[in-house]
Design an enzyme around this catalytic site. Structure first.
Site, short mmCIF file in Angstrom:
data_model
loop_
_atom_site.label_atom_id
_atom_site.label_comp_id
_atom_site.label_asym_id
_atom_site.label_seq_id
_atom_site.Cartn_x
_atom_site.Cartn_y
_atom_site.Cartn_z
N HIS A 206 0.81 -1.17 0.02
CA HIS A 206 -0.01 -0.02 -0.01
C HIS A 206 0.66 1.18 -0.04
CE1 HIS A 206 1.22 -0.30 3.90
NE2 HIS A 206 0.79 0.76 4.18
N ASP A 208 0.59 5.05 1.79
CA ASP A 208 -0.17 5.50 3.04
C ASP A 208 -1.12 6.68 2.55
OD1 ASP A 208 2.55 5.28 5.29
OD2 ASP A 208 1.04 3.78 4.83
N HIS A 262 4.76 0.20 0.04
CA HIS A 262 5.49 -0.46 0.90
C HIS A 262 4.71 -1.64 1.65
CE1 HIS A 262 3.62 2.76 3.16
NE2 HIS A 262 3.63 2.25 4.19
N ARG A 272 7.06 -8.87 16.07
CA ARG A 272 7.69 -7.65 15.48
C ARG A 272 6.49 -6.58 16.01
NH1 ARG A 272 6.58 -4.95 10.56
NH2 ARG A 272 8.23 -3.35 10.50
C1 LIG Z 1 -5.75 6.18 6.99
C2 LIG Z 1 -5.10 5.20 7.26
C3 LIG Z 1 -5.89 3.82 7.01
C4 LIG Z 1 -4.68 2.77 7.35
C5 LIG Z 1 -4.14 3.54 8.44
C6 LIG Z 1 -4.18 4.94 7.93
C7 LIG Z 1 -2.76 5.04 7.19
C8 LIG Z 1 -2.49 3.85 6.50
C9 LIG Z 1 -3.74 2.86 6.18
C10 LIG Z 1 -3.31 1.31 6.03
C11 LIG Z 1 -2.57 0.73 7.01
C12 LIG Z 1 -2.93 0.98 4.64
C13 LIG Z 1 -2.80 -0.55 4.50
C14 LIG Z 1 -4.33 -1.25 4.74
C15 LIG Z 1 -4.73 -0.68 6.01
C16 LIG Z 1 -6.36 -1.31 6.16
C17 LIG Z 1 -4.25 -1.62 7.01
O1 LIG Z 1 -3.62 -2.63 6.94
O2 LIG Z 1 -3.92 -1.14 8.20
C18 LIG Z 1 -4.63 0.69 6.15
C19 LIG Z 1 -4.96 1.44 7.43
C20 LIG Z 1 -6.58 1.28 7.88
O3 LIG Z 1 -7.57 1.39 7.02
O4 LIG Z 1 -6.97 1.12 8.98
O1 LIG Z 2 4.92 -1.99 10.44
C1 LIG Z 2 5.53 -1.47 9.36
O2 LIG Z 2 6.62 -1.70 9.33
C2 LIG Z 2 4.61 -1.00 8.48
C3 LIG Z 2 3.42 -0.79 8.87
C4 LIG Z 2 2.68 0.32 7.88
O3 LIG Z 2 3.07 0.73 6.59
C5 LIG Z 2 1.46 1.29 8.16
O4 LIG Z 2 0.83 0.72 9.26
O5 LIG Z 2 0.90 1.81 7.17
FE LIG Z 3 2.01 2.06 5.81
#
Ligand SMILES: C=C1C[C@]23C[C@H]1CC[C@H]2[C@]1(C)CCC[C@@](C)(C(=O)O)[C@H]1[C@@H]3C(=O)O
Ligand SMILES: O=C(O)CCC(=O)C(=O)O
Ligand SMILES: [Fe+2]
Length: 340
Positions: A206, A208, A262, A272
């Protein structure tokens, strides 16, 4: 090898050549390193050399301590954690693999997130209030720990915004002023070990959606960035922060900066942890690049939008991935065509 250097290497110091301009030192480090005494020409005044040993030993901020605090949250009994689970559409609270949001490609992680606005003039800051209200009085200290972490990350982000402005040739304070009253999301990530680590991901690929991400990962490692058409591991460093450009800053820079793709992988042996500070502007401010940048570029890359709209899109309509901003813009223009 010319005659001079061969004679020099054979002859004892002084390690100079003599010519019509007088005596000139020849810097041959491998030769110099073998001499019994360190050549006086390389010795600098003490005042130029002094450094505070303590500073070199003690990091300015004890990042490891903030990482350790995570365990007080994630080591709680599962029912306690589920009792503070995120509500639909809300970023704050606990989430286990986002299982309440998605039914496939679940991330192998637990998260605990909360908002930080930084305009705390109250005696008890909002972060502390949040921890006490959702996790109880015994989490007041943890609230103070993360309040101080968020304050530090906000300060770092404002300096980075000045540097980004300078790099784009816009007014140095342009972005700093835009974000001073911003709203941020603090997220604690906990990734348990996984016997099938090769089949899953801690956080999927994704960008951010936010503007700037300041991340600290523990020494286990797992953060990867996609660059040069391959996934590259970001080496963990106990004293370092990783800074990512997010989708919203890509729009604020009129596309000059690109948000960073990333992901996070997990492993079979070690749990982790990572601390992620997501910086965003005040939710109702219009996200629009500086005019002189647009003039130089010749056209707008993205239409006006607000962080509130993009946040709602990621929480209610779209799972953030590599194409979040493009998908959001299409959704926005289809529902509010007047934005461009
Ligand atoms: C605005 C946001 C949505 C998420 C948290 C913040 C910024 C990063 C986003 C996220 C981490 C991107 C990957 C998918 C996600 C669902 C996650 O894995 O947590 C995303 C976060 C979210 O929607 O909670
Ligand atoms: O845990 C990590 O190293 C990446 C997490 C991340 O990309 C996120 O929470 O948006
Ligand atoms: Fe991220």
């Amino acid at each position: 090898m010319d005659s001079t250097s061969s004679s020099l290497l054979l002859s004892p110091p002084p390690y100079h050549t003599k010519d019509e301009t007088g005596s000139t030192l020849v810097f041959d480090s491998s030769f110099l390193q073998k001499q019994a005494s360190f050549p006086s020409e390389f010795i600098w005044p003490h005042g130029d050399l002094v450094h505070n040993e303590d500073e070199l030993k003690e990091p300015v901020i004890d990042l490891e301590g903030f990482l350790k605090e995570i365990d007080k949250i994630f080591k709680l009994p599962l029912d306690r954690k589920l009792s503070v689970r995120r509500k639909p559409g809300d970023v704050s609270g606990y989430s286990g693999a986002h299982a309440h949001r998605y039914s496939s490609k679940l991330p192998w992680k637990e998260t605990f997130s909360f908002g930080y606005h930084g305009d705390d003039h109250d005696s008890v800051p909002l972060v502390v209030d949040y921890f006490k209200s959702v996790l109880g009085k015994d989490f007041e200290h943890t609230g103070w720990v993360y309040q101080s972490y968020c304050e530090a990350m906000k300060k770092v982000s404002l300096v980075i915004f000045e540097l980004l402005a300078i790099s784009l040739g816009v007014d140095r304070l342009n972005y700093r002023k835009f974000f001073e009253d911003g709203s941020s999301i603090m997220r604690c990530n906990y990734y348990p070990p996984c016997n099938n680590s090769a089949l899953t991901l801690g956080t999927g690929p994704h960008c951010d959606p936010t503007s700037l991400t300041i991340l600290h990962q523990d020494q286990v490692g797992g953060l990867q960035v996609f660059a040069d058409n391959k996934w590259l591991a970001i080496r963990p460093r106990p004293d370092a922060l990783v800074v990512n450009i997010g989708d919203t800053f890509m729009a604020l820079s009129n596309g000059r900066y690109r948000s960073c793709l990333h992901r996070a992988v997990v492993n079979r042996e070690s749990e982790r942890r990572s601390l992620v500070f997501f910086v965003s502007p005040n939710e109702e401010k219009v996200v629009r690049p500086p005019q002189d940048l647009v003039c130089r570029e010749g056209k707008r890359t993205y239409p006006d939008f607000t962080w509130s709209d993009l946040l709602e899109f990621t929480q209610k309509h779209y799972r953030a991935d590599v194409a979040t901003l493009q998908s959001f813009i299409q959704w926005l223009l289809s529902s509010k065509p007047s934005n461009f």
